[in-house]
Design a protein around this motif. Structure first.
Motif, PDB file in Angstrom:
ATOM      1  N   ARG A 164      -0.436  -4.323   3.579  1.00 22.06           N
ATOM      2  CA  ARG A 164      -0.819  -3.553   4.444  1.00 22.06           C
ATOM      3  C   ARG A 164       0.676  -3.326   5.474  1.00 22.06           C
ATOM      4  O   ARG A 164       1.089  -4.015   5.527  1.00 22.06           O
ATOM      5  CB  ARG A 164      -1.789  -3.484   5.299  1.00 22.06           C
ATOM      6  CG  ARG A 164      -2.471  -3.184   4.594  1.00 22.06           C
ATOM      7  CD  ARG A 164      -3.971  -2.250   5.409  1.00 22.06           C
ATOM      8  NE  ARG A 164      -5.596  -2.739   4.802  1.00 22.06           N
ATOM      9  CZ  ARG A 164      -5.332  -1.306   4.133  1.00 22.06           C
ATOM     10  NH1 ARG A 164      -5.071  -0.602   4.089  1.00 22.06           N
ATOM     11  NH2 ARG A 164      -6.593  -1.550   3.347  1.00 22.06           N
ATOM     12  N   ARG A 216       5.053   1.518   6.494  1.00 20.43           N
ATOM     13  CA  ARG A 216       5.051   2.230   5.185  1.00 20.43           C
ATOM     14  C   ARG A 216       5.644   3.924   5.269  1.00 20.43           C
ATOM     15  O   ARG A 216       6.475   3.646   3.487  1.00 20.43           O
ATOM     16  CB  ARG A 216       3.821   2.802   4.697  1.00 20.43           C
ATOM     17  CG  ARG A 216       3.128   2.670   3.464  1.00 20.43           C
ATOM     18  CD  ARG A 216       1.761   3.039   3.681  1.00 20.43           C
ATOM     19  NE  ARG A 216       0.726   3.811   4.265  1.00 20.43           N
ATOM     20  CZ  ARG A 216      -0.441   4.444   3.947  1.00 20.43           C
ATOM     21  NH1 ARG A 216      -0.416   3.886   3.313  1.00 20.43           N
ATOM     22  NH2 ARG A 216      -0.346   5.744   5.030  1.00 20.43           N
ATOM     23  N   GLY A 250       1.419  -0.888   7.462  1.00 22.71           N
ATOM     24  CA  GLY A 250       1.204  -0.619   8.526  1.00 22.71           C
ATOM     25  C   GLY A 250       3.223   0.653   8.663  1.00 22.71           C
ATOM     26  O   GLY A 250       2.865   1.988   8.418  1.00 22.71           O
ATOM     27  N   ASP A 256       0.897  -0.929   0.217  1.00 24.23           N
ATOM     28  CA  ASP A 256      -0.018   0.272   0.188  1.00 24.23           C
ATOM     29  C   ASP A 256       1.002   1.596   0.234  1.00 24.23           C
ATOM     30  O   ASP A 256       0.625   2.060   0.714  1.00 24.23           O
ATOM     31  CB  ASP A 256      -1.174  -0.140   0.910  1.00 24.23           C
ATOM     32  CG  ASP A 256      -0.220  -0.179   2.344  1.00 24.23           C
ATOM     33  OD1 ASP A 256       1.159  -0.789   2.366  1.00 24.23           O
ATOM     34  OD2 ASP A 256      -0.592   0.318   3.170  1.00 24.23           O
ATOM     35  N   SER A 283       1.443 -12.023   6.361  1.00 27.03           N
ATOM     36  CA  SER A 283       2.280 -11.740   5.196  1.00 27.03           C
ATOM     37  C   SER A 283       3.561 -12.485   4.246  1.00 27.03           C
ATOM     38  O   SER A 283       4.086 -11.859   3.199  1.00 27.03           O
ATOM     39  CB  SER A 283       1.986 -10.033   5.112  1.00 27.03           C
ATOM     40  OG  SER A 283       0.753  -9.088   5.562  1.00 27.03           O
TER      41      SER A 283
END
Length: 564
Positions: A290, A295, A292, A89, A185
């Protein structure tokens, strides 16, 4: 207009001979002539003499070394960008993808000049900020590692495109099933996505290696001054010292380049052999992970990479163009635009280069458009069993290194043309024909993509109503493929206008192109003039890419390379 005797075939009788003639002239004839000359040279003993020359094996070693490490750098850099921008993301993906594609669209000689302006004791940018190393310190780019580094930067976008295409085709239901089963993930990425992405990695690595093997601009700028010769620059050096055996030598050298390129592609095929990568389920929308709290760090690293490989070199290039001479520190007292005035208003050679490049690029782009609309129609709408072979032959010249293609056309047109007795060798016409051959595949791909998305029922209804081929083309087909045709024109113009590798061997007095002019200015010691001309070329590249970006939503998927 005459139509085929087969009622189920809407093509005119002349279309198949037209397409075959085009492919023969642009692909089969030059490459066949090159192969025949190489075989004849080998039978006459030239191969034994050349194979005993130590300089050949040194250039083979330098070619393999720079290409291999350049490939590694491209895979690491391009693979990282593809994974992060496709799977995670990350914000600003479109801007990051657009900027990451710029290095591969910028001519390699310009890339080399920009990095030279960013490093070493004579850097105007480093002198301006007080970070230049002491005078006499060697520039680290004039080395095997420097060439390999710039190979990696230049070809990383090719790996990015190849891997991203594979990632976008992954089945999202498989990823979701693993997540529902409790996989983290990291486990999904390691156990599902990366194994399924191996074809994209392998294809990207093979494309990068082949591109490195055939690259002329970077080793010409960085290697020749350091007496480092790759095979393309060795061919250039052979032509510079033209002798009785030059054609025989360059034919054999071209064959070696072709063999190395085939080895790279063969290794890719062997890596993937025996592995089944078919997937079941819906694809085209890979799951986004994601990051988190990580990022922001990932985004900073991506933007820092863009700053390092793109912004800093281009800033250094602008600084070099504004300095009065190479090595002079840039300051408010020394900044000048005399280099731009010189190349735009005083240098007749650069004005000629602008005229030649723009004329050649426009003629190539629009001339190929006519050819590829007819060829694309034949390949998609036709029922000929030769269509796959014709499509493959159209791709070969673009896949081969430009230096090999240039040698092939020299061999074809070195003697006067039969019947008319006129020679086009040393004229602008030989460059134009070589451009037609080299960029045929670039022009053909968007048009074929557009044809495949068209509903044939519209044309079939017009044909049953009595509309002939020319009327159907003008009223139905051409308007529908117009957006892709426009993209084709822009892509070919963009690539041809900055081309160096093909024209480096084909130009003569009065037929210089922009790529040749930049290289010659740098070779003659006019670094600030070469930098100024390079800045103008980069501006033109960015403008053309922005035009494609504005047209992206109206184009078939895959036509704009940095778009998903």
């Amino acid at each position: 207009m005459a139509r085929s005797g087969n009622r189920g075939n809407s093509q005119p009788r002349w279309l198949f001979p037209f397409v075959v003639t085009v492919i023969f002239l642009l692909s089969v004839l030059p490459l066949g002539r090159l192969a025949a000359t190489g075989i004849a040279s080998a039978l006459q003993g030239h191969a034994r003499q050349m194979l005993s020359d130590p300089s050949l094996w040194q250039s083979v070693y330098d070619t393999l070394t720079t290409s291999f490490f350049g490939m590694i750098a491209a895979v690491v850099l391009g693979g990282s960008f593809a994974l992060l921008l496709t799977l995670f993301d990350i914000r600003g993906k479109t801007a990051l993808g657009f900027l990451f594609m710029l290095p591969t669209m910028i001519p390699p000689q310009v890339t080399a000049l920009s990095w030279i302006g960013m490093t070493g004791p004579s850097s105007a940018l480093l002198k301006a900020v007080g970070l230049a190393p002491p005078m006499g310190t060697p520039n680290p780019l004039y080395s095997i590692s420097g060439i390999a580094l710039l190979y990696g930067v230049q070809n990383a976008p090719l790996v990015f495109l190849s891997l991203r295409a594979g990632l976008l085709a992954l089945p999202r239901d498989g990823v979701e099933a693993a997540r529902l089963a409790g996989a983290s993930s990291w486990q999904v990425l390691k156990d599902i996505i990366l194994p399924l992405s191996l074809p994209g990695f392998a294809a990207g690595a093979a494309i990068a290696f082949v591109s490195c093997v055939g690259n002329f601009g970077i080793p010409a700028i960085l290697g020749i001054p350091a007496s480092i010769y790759t095979l393309p620059t060795l061919i250039y050096a052979k032509f510079a010292t033209f002798g009785p055996g030059t054609f025989a030598d360059v034919s054999l050298l071209s064959a070696i380049i072709g063999i190395l390129s085939m080895i790279g592609l063969t290794i890719e095929e062997r890596v993937l052999r025996g592995r089944d990568y078919r997937v079941i389920g819906l694809s085209g929308q890979v799951a986004v992970f994601r990051l988190g709290i990580w990022r922001i760090l990932a985004e900073l690293l991506l933007w820092l990479t863009i700053f390092t490989i793109l912004v800093m070199p281009l800033t250094a290039l602008v600084a070099s163009s504004l300095a009065p001479a190479y090595g002079v520190p840039l300051s408010p007292a020394t900044v000048t635009i005399k280099a731009y005035e010189e190349i735009l208003f005083r240098q007749s050679i650069t004005r000629t280069a602008f005229t030649n490049s723009i004329t050649l690029s426009l003629a190539t782009a629009f001339g190929l458009l006519v050819v590829t609309v007819l060829t694309g129609y034949f390949l998609v709408r036709g029922k000929s069993r030769f269509a796959p072979l014709i499509a493959a032959l159209a791709e070969i010249p673009y896949a081969l290194p430009g230096i090999v293609l240039a040698v092939a056309f020299i061999l074809v047109f070195a003697a006067p043309l039969p019947i008319v007795g006129i020679s086009i060798y040393g004229t602008i016409w030989i460059i134009l024909i070589a451009y037609f051959s080299s960029f045929l595949a670039v022009s053909l791909k968007p048009v074929v993509s557009a044809f495949r998305q068209l509903d044939p029922s519209l044309e079939e209804a017009a044909r049953l109503s009595g509309a002939k081929f020319g009327r159907r083309m003008a009223d139905i087909i051409v308007p529908l493929v117009a957006p892709a045709a426009g993209a084709s024109v822009i892509l070919v113009f963009l690539i041809a206008c900055n081309e160096l590798t093909v024209s480096a061997l084909l130009w003569s007095a009065g037929t210089q192109t922009l790529g040749v002019a930049i290289y010659n200015l740098d070779d003659s010691g006019s670094f600030n003039l070469a930098s100024a001309l390079s800045v103008l070329v980069v501006i033109m590249v960015i403008v053309m890419m922005l035009v494609l970006e504005l047209l992206a939503n109206r184009l078939p998927k895959g036509v704009v390379p940095w778009r998903s």
